[in-house]
Design a protein around this motif. Sequence first.
Motif, PDB file in Angstrom:
ATOM      1  N   PHE A  45      32.201 130.210 -53.065  1.00 44.35           N
ATOM      2  CA  PHE A  45      31.365 129.233 -53.310  1.00 44.35           C
ATOM      3  C   PHE A  45      30.369 129.187 -54.949  1.00 44.35           C
ATOM      4  O   PHE A  45      29.223 128.276 -55.062  1.00 44.35           O
ATOM      5  N   TYR A  46      30.162 130.271 -55.535  1.00 40.37           N
ATOM      6  CA  TYR A  46      29.183 130.699 -56.783  1.00 40.37           C
ATOM      7  C   TYR A  46      30.370 129.564 -57.716  1.00 40.37           C
ATOM      8  O   TYR A  46      30.013 129.839 -59.265  1.00 40.37           O
ATOM      9  N   GLN A  47      31.368 129.197 -57.868  1.00 42.56           N
ATOM     10  CA  GLN A  47      32.090 128.366 -58.841  1.00 42.56           C
ATOM     11  C   GLN A  47      31.024 127.202 -58.996  1.00 42.56           C
ATOM     12  O   GLN A  47      30.509 126.608 -58.079  1.00 42.56           O
ATOM     13  N   GLU A  48      30.772 127.083 -60.100  1.00 44.55           N
ATOM     14  CA  GLU A  48      30.233 125.432 -60.722  1.00 44.55           C
ATOM     15  C   GLU A  48      31.051 123.982 -60.002  1.00 44.55           C
ATOM     16  O   GLU A  48      31.677 124.362 -59.212  1.00 44.55           O
ATOM     17  N   PRO A  49      30.152 123.357 -59.652  1.00 48.54           N
ATOM     18  CA  PRO A  49      29.998 122.091 -58.280  1.00 48.54           C
ATOM     19  C   PRO A  49      31.592 121.504 -58.957  1.00 48.54           C
ATOM     20  O   PRO A  49      32.458 121.217 -58.450  1.00 48.54           O
ATOM     21  N   LEU A 238      25.169 131.266 -44.070  1.00 47.60           N
ATOM     22  CA  LEU A 238      24.812 131.296 -44.630  1.00 47.60           C
ATOM     23  C   LEU A 238      24.820 129.038 -44.468  1.00 47.60           C
ATOM     24  O   LEU A 238      23.925 128.561 -44.262  1.00 47.60           O
ATOM     25  N   LEU A 239      25.511 128.672 -45.105  1.00 44.78           N
ATOM     26  CA  LEU A 239      26.012 127.843 -45.383  1.00 44.78           C
ATOM     27  C   LEU A 239      25.957 127.087 -43.817  1.00 44.78           C
ATOM     28  O   LEU A 239      25.703 125.599 -43.841  1.00 44.78           O
ATOM     29  N   LYS A 240      26.823 127.408 -43.040  1.00 47.21           N
ATOM     30  CA  LYS A 240      26.893 126.554 -41.692  1.00 47.21           C
ATOM     31  C   LYS A 240      26.133 126.756 -40.805  1.00 47.21           C
ATOM     32  O   LYS A 240      25.121 126.114 -40.572  1.00 47.21           O
ATOM     33  N   THR A 256      23.547 130.947 -56.949  1.00 42.42           N
ATOM     34  CA  THR A 256      23.031 129.133 -57.282  1.00 42.42           C
ATOM     35  C   THR A 256      24.112 127.936 -56.656  1.00 42.42           C
ATOM     36  O   THR A 256      23.648 127.190 -55.914  1.00 42.42           O
ATOM     37  N   GLY A 257      25.463 128.636 -57.190  1.00 42.61           N
ATOM     38  CA  GLY A 257      27.307 127.790 -56.698  1.00 42.61           C
ATOM     39  C   GLY A 257      26.742 127.602 -55.304  1.00 42.61           C
ATOM     40  O   GLY A 257      26.969 126.051 -55.116  1.00 42.61           O
ATOM     41  N   ILE A 258      26.122 127.991 -54.448  1.00 50.78           N
ATOM     42  CA  ILE A 258      26.489 127.190 -53.254  1.00 50.78           C
ATOM     43  C   ILE A 258      25.695 126.540 -53.160  1.00 50.78           C
ATOM     44  O   ILE A 258      25.761 125.753 -51.751  1.00 50.78           O
TER      45      ILE A 258
END
Length: 336
Positions: A45-49, A238-240, A256-258
Amino acid sequence: MNIEIAEEKIIENGFLNLEVDPTLDLFAEIEKLKKEKNAIVLAHFYQEPDIQDVADYIGDSLGLAQKAQSTNADMIVFAGVHFMAETAKILNPSKKVLLPDLKAGCSLADSAPKDLFKAFKDKHSDHLVISYINCSADIKALSDIICTSSNAEAIINSVPADQPIIFAPDKNLGAYLNKKTGRNMLLWNGACMVHEIFSLEKITKLKIRHPEAQLIAHPECEEAILRISDYTGSTTQLLKYSVASDCNTFIVATETGILHQMQKNAPNKTFIPAPPTNNCACNDCPYMKLNTLEKLYLCIKYELPEILMDENLRIASKIPIDRMLEISRAAGLIGG
Ligand code: 13P
Ligand code: SF4
């Protein structure tokens, strides 16, 4: 370009430092290469969009480990950091595992050097060692059970209450877990540089400006931040939580990637990155962000850099990961 030339460059830079034609549609090219080579792209999830958008699976450390173990692809291209790709190789050694930039390390993993940790463990030989997956294969091989932020509580609770435990390498996650489980685990003094940078003062001011907002935080954050958070959990949790909650505004204390997945899954909600102590973008993980779409493309195209491991180390480091997966399965945290 042949692979020999590519290999020379990799030794110098940790990645294939080759020019990529700027007119190429990298999304289409990566899709084409994935099909040609029966490759799967796993992204944290921390990878760039852009990387998240070309990935076949996006997840937290536990989900990624499981996916790496169960995939039928011939090649695993890991858009994440070194310990994650190494875990994929440990679990699925017959696959070619690639990492776009070998220098994508982890400050938390670096905070536990093998020799120092071995000496610490020897000094407390009656302790069981539970290590967070954010560590090297050497540390895993010195551990009894691995955990991630998704299953740490269940892992600790599976150990008899009177068994002394060393928890490594994250002291913040360890302190949080001590509080949650009522244990008094001996903590290794390591931390994640990204999760230690959040400013309590600035978050407090943000909360006053956005009284409707909830603070959600990763347990790698310092205790002072976790104390005022409305919800604490792994990236997936956190996402859920943020998508399912009735609340519409969140201050997000993790990398911030999330936010990309949060915004995609809840387009009408507002997600505010928790501010760091200064004005830099230090809540971007400098290791995770070493991966780029260009490096990912080159990595699949030339099948380099590849994760290679000593077989004895691989076998030794797999034992505590298998224990983690077994306990997680028994606790109903993962399927299969
Ligand atoms: P999870 O995605 O497993 O919560 O881990 C967060 C992290 O810091 C990965 O480096
Ligand atoms: Fe390591 Fe922290 Fe980066 Fe995760 S965010 S890879 S724990 S430095």
